[in-house]
Design a protein around this motif. Structure first.
Motif, short mmCIF file in Angstrom:
data_model
loop_
_atom_site.label_atom_id
_atom_site.label_comp_id
_atom_site.label_asym_id
_atom_site.label_seq_id
_atom_site.Cartn_x
_atom_site.Cartn_y
_atom_site.Cartn_z
N LEU A 276 0.81 -1.21 0.00
CA LEU A 276 0.00 0.00 0.00
C LEU A 276 0.85 1.26 0.00
N PHE A 277 1.89 1.30 0.83
CA PHE A 277 2.63 2.55 1.04
C PHE A 277 3.18 3.16 -0.25
N PRO A 278 3.87 2.39 -1.12
CA PRO A 278 4.39 3.02 -2.34
C PRO A 278 3.29 3.55 -3.26
N VAL A 279 2.15 2.86 -3.33
CA VAL A 279 1.04 3.33 -4.16
C VAL A 279 0.48 4.63 -3.60
N LEU A 280 0.27 4.67 -2.29
CA LEU A 280 -0.22 5.88 -1.65
C LEU A 280 0.79 7.01 -1.81
N LEU A 281 2.07 6.69 -1.67
CA LEU A 281 3.12 7.70 -1.85
C LEU A 281 3.13 8.23 -3.27
N ASN A 282 2.90 7.33 -4.23
CA ASN A 282 2.86 7.72 -5.64
C ASN A 282 1.75 8.74 -5.88
#
Length: 319
Positions: A276-282
């Motif tokens: 989840l984190f990288p997608v949300l960061l993106n």
């Protein structure tokens, strides 16, 4: 490139569209994220439009440094608008499908605006360097002509260097999988679905990152290092403190911008199951800087605050 995107519906593709699943692991309640994302998007649009209005209305702000701020505002709105409408369609209406040409086009525009944002950061860092370290040469170096040439160069640079990204992605063979665990069409996220080797895509992504973003970041670090050296030599503690305060706030946003790019690229390259984190960061990487840039770069500026007061007074008089 346009022909390649149109040909993306040919028989070599067994999938006719991609499915953007949204945020991985929280599909059941991801619609709750639409509220903070909508607030950030509205803030980005309203703040940047306000900056453009202030610069246009106040003749005293028709100077190169404020032209760069205006260009940054346009880029910020373009970057956020490239992805946010589709994200809201996913979260509010479950409209997850996106055609292959639309996906590749979004991929191209995202890369162009991210590269443009990086380029404007460089221009603004150079502007601050000349203003602080070479103040006597500033009027002859940072001119309206310089702004136009720098802007045209950045647009051409990013437009041309980005073309291979969607073209190479469209050359891959998408035979079965169509679900993308993301809210947007990122290069490595899309090509990870291909049934053939995507090494060339990863290599070009790395070359693009180091050639454009890496060189931009190097120029920014060098500019601010020279600014810091010059500021520390100032006899006036007040002037040094003011300059350091401005540079620090700028660098925080710049570091967030480039750190997010690095984390997103490494995650997509090394981790097959996207958390989840990288997608949300993106997603946040494309909406937080546009929302905060006007405040950090512009509203801390005394002349822009005065311009804001003039615009507010004008609006009150008209009403």
């Amino acid at each position: 490139m346009i022909q390649v995107l149109r040909d993306s519906n040919t028989s070599k593709f067994q999938v006719s569209e991609f499915i953007l699943m949204g945020f991985p692991g929280i599909h059941e309640w991801q619609h709750w994220l639409s509220l903070p994302l909508a607030l950030l998007y509205l803030l980005a649009l309203s703040a940047n439009i306000l900056i453009l209005v202030i610069i246009k209305q106040d003749a005293a702000l028709h100077q190169p440094v404020y032209h760069f701020l205006g260009i940054l505002a346009v880029g910020d709105m373009g970057l956020a608008t490239t992805i946010m409408p589709k994200i809201f369609a996913i979260l509010w209406f479950n409209a997850k499908a996106i055609s292959l040409p639309e996906c590749f086009a979004q991929m191209y525009v995202i890369h162009c605006f991210v590269g443009m944002e990086s380029g404007i950061f460089v221009c603004m860092a150079v502007d601050r360097y000349v203003a602080i370290c070479q103040p006597l040469q500033y009027p002859s170096v940072i001119t309206n002509s310089f702004v136009i040439k720098a802007t045209v160069f950045m647009v051409l640079r990013n437009s041309l260097f980005t073309i291979p990204v969607p073209v190479l992605a469209a050359q891959r063979h998408y035979c079965s999988h169509s679900q993308i665990e993301n809210c947007l069409c990122s290069n490595l996220g899309v090509t990870s679905l291909s049934c053939d080797d995507r090494l060339v895509n990863s290599i070009y992504q790395l070359i693009l990152a180091w050639t454009l973003m890496g060189s931009d970041l190097g120029m920014i670090i060098l500019s601010y290092a020279l600014i810091l050296r010059s500021v520390l030599r100032l006899n006036s503690a007040e002037a040094a403190s003011k300059a350091l305060s401005t540079c620090t706030s700028h660098l925080i946003l710049i570091l967030f911008f480039y750190t997010a790019v690095i984390v997103i690229s490494i995650t997509h390259s090394k981790i097959k199951t996207v958390p989840l984190f990288p997608v949300l960061l993106n997603v946040l990487h494309n909406v937080i800087p546009p929302a905060l840039n006007p405040m950090v770069y512009a509203l801390k500026n005394k002349e822009l605050r005065q311009g804001l007061h003039k615009v507010l007074k004008l609006c009150i008089k008209r009403n």
